[in-house]
Design a protein around this motif. Structure first.
Motif, PDB file in Angstrom:
ATOM      1  N   ALA A  32      24.580  25.183  36.214  1.00 39.97           N
ATOM      2  CA  ALA A  32      25.617  24.566  35.398  1.00 39.97           C
ATOM      3  C   ALA A  32      26.484  25.622  34.730  1.00 39.97           C
ATOM      4  CB  ALA A  32      24.983  23.659  34.352  1.00 39.97           C
ATOM      5  N   ALA A  33      25.921  26.794  34.435  1.00 40.85           N
ATOM      6  CA  ALA A  33      26.665  27.842  33.739  1.00 40.85           C
ATOM      7  C   ALA A  33      27.405  28.777  34.688  1.00 40.85           C
ATOM      8  CB  ALA A  33      25.702  28.655  32.881  1.00 40.85           C
ATOM      9  N   THR A  34      27.260  28.604  35.980  1.00 39.32           N
ATOM     10  CA  THR A  34      27.912  29.471  36.950  1.00 39.32           C
ATOM     11  C   THR A  34      29.419  29.285  36.864  1.00 39.32           C
ATOM     12  OG1 THR A  34      26.025  29.287  38.410  1.00 39.32           O
ATOM     13  CG2 THR A  34      28.066  30.061  39.400  1.00 39.32           C
ATOM     14  N   PRO A  35      30.172  30.378  36.762  1.00 42.93           N
ATOM     15  CA  PRO A  35      31.630  30.249  36.676  1.00 42.93           C
ATOM     16  C   PRO A  35      32.193  29.708  37.982  1.00 42.93           C
ATOM     17  CG  PRO A  35      30.990  32.553  36.874  1.00 42.93           C
ATOM     18  CD  PRO A  35      29.728  31.753  36.740  1.00 42.93           C
ATOM     19  N   PRO A  36      33.367  29.114  37.919  1.00 42.08           N
ATOM     20  CA  PRO A  36      33.969  28.573  39.144  1.00 42.08           C
ATOM     21  C   PRO A  36      34.276  29.701  40.116  1.00 42.08           C
ATOM     22  CG  PRO A  36      35.525  28.507  37.315  1.00 42.08           C
ATOM     23  CD  PRO A  36      34.204  28.937  36.755  1.00 42.08           C
ATOM     24  N   PRO A  37      34.285  29.414  41.398  1.00 42.79           N
ATOM     25  CA  PRO A  37      34.564  30.470  42.390  1.00 42.79           C
ATOM     26  C   PRO A  37      35.974  31.031  42.199  1.00 42.79           C
ATOM     27  CG  PRO A  37      34.500  28.296  43.434  1.00 42.79           C
ATOM     28  CD  PRO A  37      34.092  28.111  42.004  1.00 42.79           C
ATOM     29  N   MET A  38      36.116  32.331  42.509  1.00 38.71           N
ATOM     30  CA  MET A  38      37.408  32.997  42.379  1.00 38.71           C
ATOM     31  C   MET A  38      38.295  32.632  43.564  1.00 38.71           C
ATOM     32  SD  MET A  38      36.858  36.876  41.060  1.00 38.71           S
ATOM     33  CE  MET A  38      35.507  37.304  42.126  1.00 38.71           C
ATOM     34  N   SER A  39      39.584  32.598  43.307  1.00 41.84           N
ATOM     35  CA  SER A  39      40.536  32.372  44.389  1.00 41.84           C
ATOM     36  C   SER A  39      40.604  33.632  45.248  1.00 41.84           C
ATOM     37  CB  SER A  39      41.917  32.049  43.810  1.00 41.84           C
ATOM     38  OG  SER A  39      42.458  33.204  43.196  1.00 41.84           O
ATOM     39  N   GLU A  40      41.135  33.487  46.433  1.00 44.24           N
ATOM     40  CA  GLU A  40      41.295  34.645  47.320  1.00 44.24           C
ATOM     41  C   GLU A  40      42.227  35.678  46.688  1.00 44.24           C
ATOM     42  OE1 GLU A  40      39.617  35.470  50.111  1.00 44.24           O
ATOM     43  OE2 GLU A  40      38.434  33.716  49.567  1.00 44.24           O
ATOM     44  N   LEU A  41      43.242  35.207  45.968  1.00 42.66           N
ATOM     45  CA  LEU A  41      44.164  36.117  45.301  1.00 42.66           C
ATOM     46  C   LEU A  41      43.435  36.946  44.247  1.00 42.66           C
ATOM     47  CD1 LEU A  41      47.247  36.834  45.109  1.00 42.66           C
ATOM     48  CD2 LEU A  41      47.346  35.191  43.237  1.00 42.66           C
TER      49      LEU A  41
END
Length: 132
Positions: A32-41
């Motif tokens: 639940a605390a995992t940050p959202p995935p980063m964009s390719e940019l």
């Protein structure tokens, strides 16, 4: 009687603490605390930032790293392509251009990010770096 490190086993400390583990999360709490995935940019920005800061020459690491920190956030993919072209150049050549020992080739002056970097060196270090 059996001893562990000179202390009788009956009074030896437990190998694992029974105190609550603050700051560590397991299972569902961690997910639940995992940050959202980063964009390719954003991933590309991070890779280029690392390359700018870790060239292997302290002077260029600092110069190109601070330039990247100031400008990378505003770069789109096209400008990152131009910055990547600069990062592909050899350290001795970059150092000579930044110190004024050699003129920047005309073909590189057409690279908008290289022009920004040269201007950054001049504005931040007067007439450039001087290796004397």
């Amino acid at each position: 009687a059996r001893f562990a490190r000179g202390v009788p086993l009956a009074v030896a400390p437990a190998p694992f603490s029974t105190a609550p583990m603050l700051g560590r999360q397991f299972c569902a709490a961690a997910a639940a605390a995992t940050p959202p995935p980063m964009s390719e940019l954003e991933k590309r920005r991070k890779r280029l930032m690392w390359r700018a800061k870790c060239r292997g020459w302290l002077e260029l690491d600092v110069l190109m790293g601070t330039f990247a920190e100031r400008h990378m956030g505003e770069f789109d993919h096209a400008k990152m392509d131009l910055f990547e072209e600069v990062l592909e150049l050899e350290n001795p050549d970059l150092f000579k251009w930044f110190t004024g020992q050699a003129a920047v080739p005309d073909v590189l002056k057409e690279n908008e990010v290289m022009a920004m970097l040269v201007e950054y060196v001049k504005s931040d270090h007067g007439s450039g770096l001087h290796d004397k």
